[in-house]
Motif scaffolding. Structure first.
Motif, PDB file in Angstrom:
ATOM      1  N   GLN B   8       0.838  -1.207   0.000  1.00 60.16           N
ATOM      2  CA  GLN B   8       0.000   0.000   0.000  1.00 60.16           C
ATOM      3  C   GLN B   8       0.870   1.254   0.000  1.00 60.16           C
ATOM      4  OE1 GLN B   8      -0.463  -2.573   1.998  1.00 60.16           O
ATOM      5  NE2 GLN B   8      -2.638  -3.116   2.112  1.00 60.16           N
ATOM      6  N   GLN B  91      -8.232  -1.774  -3.379  1.00 60.81           N
ATOM      7  CA  GLN B  91      -8.502  -2.890  -2.457  1.00 60.81           C
ATOM      8  C   GLN B  91      -8.574  -2.364  -1.009  1.00 60.81           C
ATOM      9  OE1 GLN B  91      -5.218  -5.582  -2.345  1.00 60.81           O
ATOM     10  NE2 GLN B  91      -6.404  -7.282  -1.563  1.00 60.81           N
ATOM     11  N   VAL B  92      -7.619  -1.488  -0.663  1.00 61.07           N
ATOM     12  CA  VAL B  92      -7.601  -0.914   0.686  1.00 61.07           C
ATOM     13  C   VAL B  92      -8.855  -0.078   0.906  1.00 61.07           C
ATOM     14  CG1 VAL B  92      -6.344   0.633   2.257  1.00 61.07           C
ATOM     15  CG2 VAL B  92      -5.093  -0.852   0.704  1.00 61.07           C
ATOM     16  N   ARG B  93      -9.207   0.722  -0.138  1.00 66.87           N
ATOM     17  CA  ARG B  93     -10.407   1.562  -0.011  1.00 66.87           C
ATOM     18  C   ARG B  93     -11.643   0.709   0.253  1.00 66.87           C
ATOM     19  NH1 ARG B  93      -8.368   4.999  -3.826  1.00 66.87           N
ATOM     20  NH2 ARG B  93      -9.281   3.783  -5.515  1.00 66.87           N
ATOM     21  N   ARG B  94     -11.745  -0.410  -0.499  1.00 73.98           N
ATOM     22  CA  ARG B  94     -12.907  -1.301  -0.338  1.00 73.98           C
ATOM     23  C   ARG B  94     -12.964  -1.846   1.089  1.00 73.98           C
ATOM     24  NH1 ARG B  94     -11.768  -3.129  -5.410  1.00 73.98           N
ATOM     25  NH2 ARG B  94     -10.668  -4.969  -4.631  1.00 73.98           N
ATOM     26  N   LEU B  95     -11.796  -2.245   1.600  1.00 72.25           N
ATOM     27  CA  LEU B  95     -11.740  -2.791   2.964  1.00 72.25           C
ATOM     28  C   LEU B  95     -12.180  -1.755   3.991  1.00 72.25           C
ATOM     29  CD1 LEU B  95      -8.435  -4.847   2.987  1.00 72.25           C
ATOM     30  CD2 LEU B  95     -10.708  -5.703   3.492  1.00 72.25           C
ATOM     31  N   LEU B  96     -11.767  -0.495   3.754  1.00 75.83           N
ATOM     32  CA  LEU B  96     -12.109   0.561   4.700  1.00 75.83           C
ATOM     33  C   LEU B  96     -13.585   0.930   4.622  1.00 75.83           C
ATOM     34  CD1 LEU B  96      -8.998   2.884   4.300  1.00 75.83           C
ATOM     35  CD2 LEU B  96      -9.577   1.473   6.272  1.00 75.83           C
ATOM     36  N   GLU B  97     -14.139   0.839   3.396  1.00 75.17           N
ATOM     37  CA  GLU B  97     -15.537   1.252   3.228  1.00 75.17           C
ATOM     38  C   GLU B  97     -16.515   0.167   3.630  1.00 75.17           C
ATOM     39  OE1 GLU B  97     -15.583   2.416  -0.828  1.00 75.17           O
ATOM     40  OE2 GLU B  97     -14.463   4.258  -0.449  1.00 75.17           O
ATOM     41  N   ASP B  98     -16.107  -1.123   3.507  1.00 74.54           N
ATOM     42  CA  ASP B  98     -17.012  -2.233   3.812  1.00 74.54           C
ATOM     43  C   ASP B  98     -17.226  -2.296   5.323  1.00 74.54           C
ATOM     44  OD1 ASP B  98     -18.383  -4.500   4.141  1.00 74.54           O
ATOM     45  OD2 ASP B  98     -17.076  -5.774   2.922  1.00 74.54           O
ATOM     46  N   PRO B 101     -16.950  -6.740   6.692  1.00 73.06           N
ATOM     47  CA  PRO B 101     -16.291  -7.711   5.822  1.00 73.06           C
ATOM     48  C   PRO B 101     -16.243  -9.118   6.431  1.00 73.06           C
ATOM     49  CG  PRO B 101     -14.684  -6.243   6.817  1.00 73.06           C
ATOM     50  CD  PRO B 101     -16.032  -5.725   7.181  1.00 73.06           C
ATOM     51  N   ARG B 105     -17.896 -12.583   4.761  1.00 74.52           N
ATOM     52  CA  ARG B 105     -17.138 -13.763   4.384  1.00 74.52           C
ATOM     53  C   ARG B 105     -17.740 -15.019   5.036  1.00 74.52           C
ATOM     54  NH1 ARG B 105     -11.690 -12.670   6.210  1.00 74.52           N
ATOM     55  NH2 ARG B 105     -11.688 -11.110   4.603  1.00 74.52           N
TER      56      ARG B 105
END
Lengths: 485, 107
Positions: B8, B91-98, B101, B105
């Protein structure tokens, strides 16, 4: 040159030589373009450190340690001599530090122990550092203290206990009713003393210590409520204190005082006062209040302790942290002792550094070979440091073993009883101290061969078996410094 | 030289240089990274061939009364790696926005 640029040049010593010049230039350029404040220049340090440690991987460090272990194993006499020298130095420091830690640094083992205070007097005019309380002064203060949330007095006394077997003498304490409340410790079984149980005419009761309960009463939980004869008096056991509670130190059983409210003893100052500061109160504020109360006590009982007597004796209130009551006599001696063994370690390190320098002189051919094979100065520094740190940590482990065995012997040999001796031992902070001392010692004596290291004259060293290195003069100078040290 | 792995941090720094932040301090400001993170990332990217650094003209800098500065720019290899860097950051943005998570899963 301004401070930010000076700082950049200072920390540039961390940057490997080939990159240093351009690194300084880049930082100069950026600082000039962005105002060049000191806050910006501080950032040069982490950057320089990153550059210095970029090649330091865990795998590489393990490889260095393994190589150091092999190199030390090849010279068992040297390794044993240096290791034992270090173990004695580090062990002595660890042993004394464990005493300093247990006696001076560790807090008292009671809840919120910072609020615990010694509530007594001093009379320097009489040459008496601690003047405790009489029954009368205790009652006087007890009724009036505002800065203390609880206040109690006690006196140490042996107690003869008669059980089914033979009579047994145990250390004990005669205490006022709030004694356990002040220390903030509840009994394991039963209760402590209630208000009024320390007055004449109250039912005789007692609280047992954990060890006495285990050894004499076989950990019988039914002992609470049972009558036990103590000093010829049948006392009902009302509680058992938890394991580890020992205040005053030798006490194994506690019995309440027997104060006559109508006619308290005013002039026998023989019960020691302890208290717990009220929330928000300070030791200084509480001491001022106590001094005021002392003068009022003197005015109320001029026949026992007049203002003239107070002035002549320098008699005054002396409230201080409870820990100080017990450790003030040994505080200075312990710090001096720690300083002394610090010097012993310094001498040990100087000797080991000298051994390392002598050994380095005999390893010029090895150094030349390493250099010929591409080792840089940084590689050699890592190699030396790995050896010195491995040896120092080994000495540290041995020293720790010596200290854990030796500290008990030291306490027995001490000319005076060391307070809080039951709290002395090898705990996490002592382990951390030993680690820090070992690493510090390793860096210290590892530094001398590094400082005296010069890139060897390859052809000379390889051809003549290591007799012509250019490092000889520097090493000789370093050894002279160590001899002086 | 070890194998290069896009993280990152290196992705952030690569994108900052691609966006025109061409000097060390500018990259630090643009990425919000301290010197001990930004400069090592710049060096890793340069060693991996994704960035190249040049020194500005000494005479020009001295004419302005200041030391010369080091300038970073993307190489052709760096431009090729840019989508990879963008994907890493996305990918990092998605993790932060979800917001959940872990539950997603496990479901």
């Amino acid at each position: 040159m301004d401070a930010p640029r000076l700082w950049v040049r200072s920390v540039s010593v961390l940057v490997p030589g080939p990159e240093r010049e351009e690194w300084v230039e880049e930082w100069d350029g950026e600082l000039a373009a962005h105002g060049g404040t000191m806050a910006q220049a501080w950032g040069a340090l982490p950057d320089a450190w990153c550059l210095r440690t970029e090649g330091w991987t865990m795998e590489g460090m393990l490889r260095d340690v393994r190589a150091a272990g092999k190199a030390l194993a090849r010279k068992p006499f040297f390794t044993a001599l240096a290791g034992i020298t270090l173990a004695v130095g580090i062990g002595a420091n660890t042993a004394i530090y464990s005493v300093v830690d247990g006696v001076l640094i560790d807090p008292l083992p009671y809840p919120e122990s910072g609020a615990l205070v010694s509530v007594n007097h001093t009379a320097p005019g009489l040459g008496v550092p601690v003047v405790p309380h009489s029954e009368g002064s205790y009652l006087h203060y007890l009724e009036r203290f505002r800065a203390l949330s609880s206040f109690a007095v006690f006196d140490e006394d042996n107690v003869n206990i008669l059980t089914a077997g033979a009579p047994e003498q145990v250390g004990g304490a005669v205490v006022s009713h709030a004694f356990f409340d002040v220390l903030g410790t509840s009994p394991l079984l039963g209760r402590g003393f209630a208000v009024g149980e320390d007055r004449v005419g109250a039912e005789p009761v007692a609280v047992l210590g954990y060890a006495l309960w285990q050894q004499t009463f076989g950990s019988d939980r039914g002992v609470v409520g049972r009558s036990v004869e103590m000093d010829g008096v049948a006392r009902r056991v009302v509680g058992v204190m938890p394991e580890g509670f020992a205040f005053p130190t030798a006490a194994g059983v506690w019995v309440p005082m027997s104060i006559d409210d109508a006619d308290p003893d005013l002039g026998s100052f023989n019960v020691v006062g302890i208290g717990r500061l009220a929330p928000g109160a300070t030791v200084e504020g509480a001491n001022t209040e106590m001094q005021d109360l002392l003068l009022r006590f003197s005015d109320a009982h001029p026949d026992e302790i007049s203002r003239d007597v107070l002035e002549q004796a320098g008699f005054r209130a002396d409230m201080k942290p409870l820990k100080d009551l017990y450790v003030s006599d040994v505080r200075q001696a312990l710090w001096v002792l720690l300083g002394t063994v610090g010097f012993v370690l310094l001498i040990a390190c100087a000797n080991v550094a000298n051994l390392f320098l002598v050994r380095a002189e005999g390893r010029q051919r090895e150094q030349a070979l390493r250099t010929a094979l591409g080792a840089t100065r940084a590689d050699m520094v890592r190699h030396y440091l790995a050896e010195s740190l491995t040896l120092a940590l080994g000495g540290g482990v041995l020293g720790l073993a010596l200290a854990s065995v030796g500290v008990r012997g030291l306490l027995k040999l001490a000319p005076v009883a060391v307070p809080r001796s039951s709290e002395i031992g090898i705990d996490a902070s002592v382990l951390l101290f030993t680690l820090a001392v070992s690493v510090g010692a390793g860096l210290f004596f590892g530094l001398f061969p590094i400082l005296s290291y010069r890139r060897p004259d390859l052809s000379g060293a390889l051809k003549e078996g290591g007799r012509s290195s250019t490092g000889g003069k520097e090493r000789h100078r370093a050894r002279s410094v160590l001899v002086v040290a | 030289m070890g194998t290069f792995r896009m993280t990152q941090i290196t992705a952030l720094v690569l994108r900052a240089v691609a966006a025109g932040h061409r000097h060390g301090f500018d990259v630090m400001e643009a990425c919000g990274l301290p010197s001990g993170t930004a400069y090592p990332a710049l060096r890793r990217l340069e060693r991996a061939g994704l960035l190249r650094s040049r020194w500005e003209n000494t005479a020009a800098a001295h004419a302005e009364g200041r030391p010369r500065r080091r300038t970073y720019e993307l190489t052709a290899q760096g431009r090729t790696a840019l989508p990879d860097a963008e994907a890493k950051l996305a990918q990092v943005r998605r993790l932060l926005e979800d917001p959940s998570p872990v539950q997603a899963r496990g479901a």
